[in-house]
Design an enzyme around this catalytic site. Structure first.
Site, PDB file in Angstrom:
ATOM      1  N   ARG A 225      48.119   8.201   6.853  1.00  0.00           N
ATOM      2  CA  ARG A 225      48.406   7.897   8.251  1.00  0.00           C
ATOM      3  C   ARG A 225      47.567   8.772   9.174  1.00  0.00           C
ATOM      4  O   ARG A 225      47.370   9.962   8.907  1.00  0.00           O
ATOM      5  CB  ARG A 225      49.904   8.186   8.463  1.00  0.00           C
ATOM      6  CG  ARG A 225      50.468   7.781   9.770  1.00  0.00           C
ATOM      7  CD  ARG A 225      51.960   8.010   9.771  1.00  0.00           C
ATOM      8  NE  ARG A 225      52.273   9.431   9.895  1.00  0.00           N
ATOM      9  CZ  ARG A 225      53.374   9.909  10.479  1.00  0.00           C
ATOM     10  NH1 ARG A 225      54.274   9.087  10.971  1.00  0.00           N
ATOM     11  NH2 ARG A 225      53.590  11.203  10.561  1.00  0.00           N
TER      12      ARG A 225
ATOM     13  N   ASP B  88      64.211   4.606  20.940  1.00  0.00           N
ATOM     14  CA  ASP B  88      63.638   5.880  20.517  1.00  0.00           C
ATOM     15  C   ASP B  88      62.135   5.804  20.774  1.00  0.00           C
ATOM     16  O   ASP B  88      61.444   4.933  20.229  1.00  0.00           O
ATOM     17  CB  ASP B  88      63.946   6.133  19.034  1.00  0.00           C
ATOM     18  CG  ASP B  88      63.526   7.540  18.608  1.00  0.00           C
ATOM     19  OD1 ASP B  88      62.563   8.075  19.201  1.00  0.00           O
ATOM     20  OD2 ASP B  88      64.147   8.082  17.675  1.00  0.00           O
TER      21      ASP B  88
ATOM     22  N   PHE C 224      63.140   5.151  11.755  1.00  0.00           N
ATOM     23  CA  PHE C 224      63.031   6.452  11.097  1.00  0.00           C
ATOM     24  C   PHE C 224      64.398   6.804  10.514  1.00  0.00           C
ATOM     25  O   PHE C 224      65.415   6.658  11.193  1.00  0.00           O
ATOM     26  CB  PHE C 224      62.607   7.485  12.142  1.00  0.00           C
ATOM     27  CG  PHE C 224      62.152   8.793  11.581  1.00  0.00           C
ATOM     28  CD1 PHE C 224      60.833   8.978  11.194  1.00  0.00           C
ATOM     29  CD2 PHE C 224      63.039   9.852  11.454  1.00  0.00           C
ATOM     30  CE1 PHE C 224      60.407  10.200  10.690  1.00  0.00           C
ATOM     31  CE2 PHE C 224      62.620  11.076  10.944  1.00  0.00           C
ATOM     32  CZ  PHE C 224      61.302  11.245  10.558  1.00  0.00           C
TER      33      PHE C 224
ATOM     34  N   TYR D 232      57.303  17.055  20.245  1.00  0.00           N
ATOM     35  CA  TYR D 232      56.290  17.831  19.498  1.00  0.00           C
ATOM     36  C   TYR D 232      55.193  16.940  18.933  1.00  0.00           C
ATOM     37  O   TYR D 232      54.297  17.425  18.278  1.00  0.00           O
ATOM     38  CB  TYR D 232      56.933  18.682  18.389  1.00  0.00           C
ATOM     39  CG  TYR D 232      57.892  17.964  17.461  1.00  0.00           C
ATOM     40  CD1 TYR D 232      57.410  17.152  16.446  1.00  0.00           C
ATOM     41  CD2 TYR D 232      59.261  18.132  17.585  1.00  0.00           C
ATOM     42  CE1 TYR D 232      58.296  16.499  15.585  1.00  0.00           C
ATOM     43  CE2 TYR D 232      60.149  17.488  16.733  1.00  0.00           C
ATOM     44  CZ  TYR D 232      59.659  16.671  15.738  1.00  0.00           C
ATOM     45  OH  TYR D 232      60.529  16.035  14.891  1.00  0.00           O
ATOM     46  N   LYS D 233      55.293  15.618  19.183  1.00  0.00           N
ATOM     47  CA  LYS D 233      54.245  14.702  18.713  1.00  0.00           C
ATOM     48  C   LYS D 233      53.210  14.542  19.823  1.00  0.00           C
ATOM     49  O   LYS D 233      52.484  15.486  20.103  1.00  0.00           O
ATOM     50  CB  LYS D 233      54.902  13.389  18.281  1.00  0.00           C
ATOM     51  CG  LYS D 233      55.823  13.601  17.071  1.00  0.00           C
ATOM     52  CD  LYS D 233      56.707  12.424  16.739  1.00  0.00           C
ATOM     53  CE  LYS D 233      57.594  12.768  15.537  1.00  0.00           C
ATOM     54  NZ  LYS D 233      58.700  11.816  15.355  1.00  0.00           N
TER      55      LYS D 233
HETATM   56  C1  LIG Z   1      59.829  12.262  14.603  1.00  0.00           C
HETATM   57  C2  LIG Z   1      61.031  11.425  14.740  1.00  0.00           C
HETATM   58  C3  LIG Z   1      62.290  11.987  14.731  1.00  0.00           C
HETATM   59  C4  LIG Z   1      62.459  13.466  14.494  1.00  0.00           C
HETATM   60  O1  LIG Z   1      63.744  13.881  14.738  1.00  0.00           O
HETATM   61  P1  LIG Z   1      64.081  15.444  14.755  1.00  0.00           P
HETATM   62  O2  LIG Z   1      65.500  15.486  15.068  1.00  0.00           O
HETATM   63  O3  LIG Z   1      63.199  16.065  15.790  1.00  0.00           O
HETATM   64  O4  LIG Z   1      63.748  16.022  13.429  1.00  0.00           O
HETATM   65  C5  LIG Z   1      63.381  11.159  14.924  1.00  0.00           C
HETATM   66  N1  LIG Z   1      63.222   9.832  15.098  1.00  0.00           N
HETATM   67  C6  LIG Z   1      62.008   9.252  15.103  1.00  0.00           C
HETATM   68  C7  LIG Z   1      61.881   7.796  15.303  1.00  0.00           C
HETATM   69  C8  LIG Z   1      60.879  10.033  14.900  1.00  0.00           C
HETATM   70  O5  LIG Z   1      59.671   9.467  14.867  1.00  0.00           O
END
Ligand SMILES: *Cc1c(COP(=O)(O)O)cnc(C)c1O
Length: 416
Positions: free
Chosen positions: A375, A201, A130, A226-227
């Protein structure tokens, strides 16, 4: 390759009747008539969270005011929620806190990992990661000013790229676009063989399937709540530090809440014991209360059942969508093999953005990721097999009747 034969709607309904997780749906607020396939982006609202937030606001904040820091143990919330998350990711008590955002926790973890491996200068990641993880790692490298470099390889090449030059391997287990899943055990083992610190992560792993950080001996981990953990929009993320490293880390972001005794107001920073030193500033009590309450839906839930249902939901969706929608140019973007897929399914789809908008207008919510991916996330606690069957049916209608050919659906919103 194991493929599910197409099922009739009757057979799908009988899967729901036999579903050992079927009763969990009642614990969530799901608007009538809506099929929500975006719990991988923003989890649904657990009913208990509404009550908890109301009482935190009215009783704790409203009546107790500043006394609530002690009387309602507000300071304990990061560790309390952290321990609940720990149970879902194979992390022992006292190894996880809920704090800050995933992006910030990536920075904290990467800087800690580099500190644990001071003789090396390379951070290894992959190009399926990400973007924020990559941005933060680059920012840490630049800020440290010690010549650290980011090495970005294809996901399939990570194993071979691990050698004695790599200080830190920073990977996201599940690719946010395709759902492709890395082999955490194998890569962590390889990292350790060459003296590399492994940071994972778990943004798309925690709450999606079993994770066992301790069994695979991970060094540090971060993730999102939050997921699949349903903590609410922007809820605090988490960070894990293996017990063996905790006393060795001097946090880069050395804030007062990570201090051994914040209320001594000592001008010299001394880290708190254990993972608590990864705290930075004052805990966001409202958000942590929501998260703490949301995590209770997992009590007594068997993650093996969650994974089994997740695989079945994904297989059902893939077989229905391929049978119904291939003629409109949809192509599976996710791995076909469930063993290397998380709890989401993606398709390449011509006009994918407009198609998703039309699908949402038809009460099936997924999302779109550039350039052409639609998705869908699968959350076994609140989705039924019948939902998934109907979602495929509605997607077919959208494509067959070209419901996406509306100018309004071509205009992108701020969040896709
Ligand atoms: C959703 C997600 C994030 C989100 O990061 P925020 O700091 O909460 O905006 C970061 N890394 C990955 C791999 C994600 O899927």
């Amino acid at each position: 390759m194991i493929r599910v034969e197409r099922l009739s709607l009757e057979e799908v309904k009988s899967l729901d009747r036999a579903d050992p997780l079927g009763h969990k749906r009642d614990e969530f607020c799901i608007p009538e008539g809506l099929i929500y396939l975006d719990g991988n982006s923003l989890g649904a609202l657990p009913k208990a969270v509404k009550k908890r937030l109301a009482s935190t606001v009215e009783t704790e904040w409203g009546n107790s005011l500043i006394r609530a820091w002690n009387s309602h143990q507000w300071m304990e919330l990061p560790a309390k929620a952290g321990d609940k998350i720990g149970q879902l990711i194979g992390a022992g008590k006292g190894t996880v806190i809920a704090a800050d955002t995933t992006s910030l926790n990536v920075a904290k973890a990467v800087s800690a990992g580099l500190e644990l491996n001071p003789g090396r200068r390379v951070i290894l990641t992959d190009n399926g990661n990400f973007p924020t993880d990559v941005y933060m790692a680059q920012g840490v490298a630049d800020t440290l000013g010690k010549g650290h470099q980011l090495k970005i390889v294809d996901p399939a090449d990570v194993f071979d790229a691990l050698d004695e030059s790599i200080a830190v391997m920073m990977l996201t287990e599940v690719d946010y676009r395709t759902g492709r899943r890395h082999d955490m055990h194998k890569l962590t083992r390889r990292a350790h063989q060459v003296g590399t610190i492994a940071i994972w992560d778990l943004a798309h792993s925690a709450g999606a399937f079993e994770v066992d950080l301790e069994a695979c001996n991970a060094d540090l981990a971060v993730g999102c709540t939050y997921k699949y953990l349903n903590g609410g929009p922007g809820s605090p993320a988490f960070i894990y530090v293996a017990a063996r490293h905790q006393t060795l880390i001097k946090p880069m972001l050395s804030g007062w809440i990570g201090h051994r005794a914040p209320f001594d107001f000592d001008l010299e920073y001394q880290p708190a014991d254990g993972v608590r030193r990864m705290n930075v500033g004052t805990p966001p009590v409202l958000a942590l209360s929501a998260l703490d309450s949301a995590l209770d839906v997992w009590e007594g839930v068997d993650m093996a059942q969650v994974r089994a249902k997740s695989v079945q939901l994904c297989e059902l969706f893939i077989s229905e969508v391929e049978a119904r929608c291939s003629q409109y140019g949809l192509k599976l973007a996710s791995p076909r093999d469930a063993a290397v897929r998380g709890s989401q399914v993606s398709f390449h789809c011509p006009q994918g953005y407009a198609v998703m908008r039309a699908l949402i207008a038809s009460q099936v919510i997924g999302d779109f990721r550039a350039p052409d991916v639609i998705r869908f996330g699968f959350t076994p606690l609140y989705l039924s097999y019948t939902d998934v069957y109907h979602a495929a049916e509605i997607l077919e209608k959208v494509l067959e009747n070209k419901l996406w050919q509306v100018p309004e659906f071509m205009k992108k919103g701020q969040v896709t």
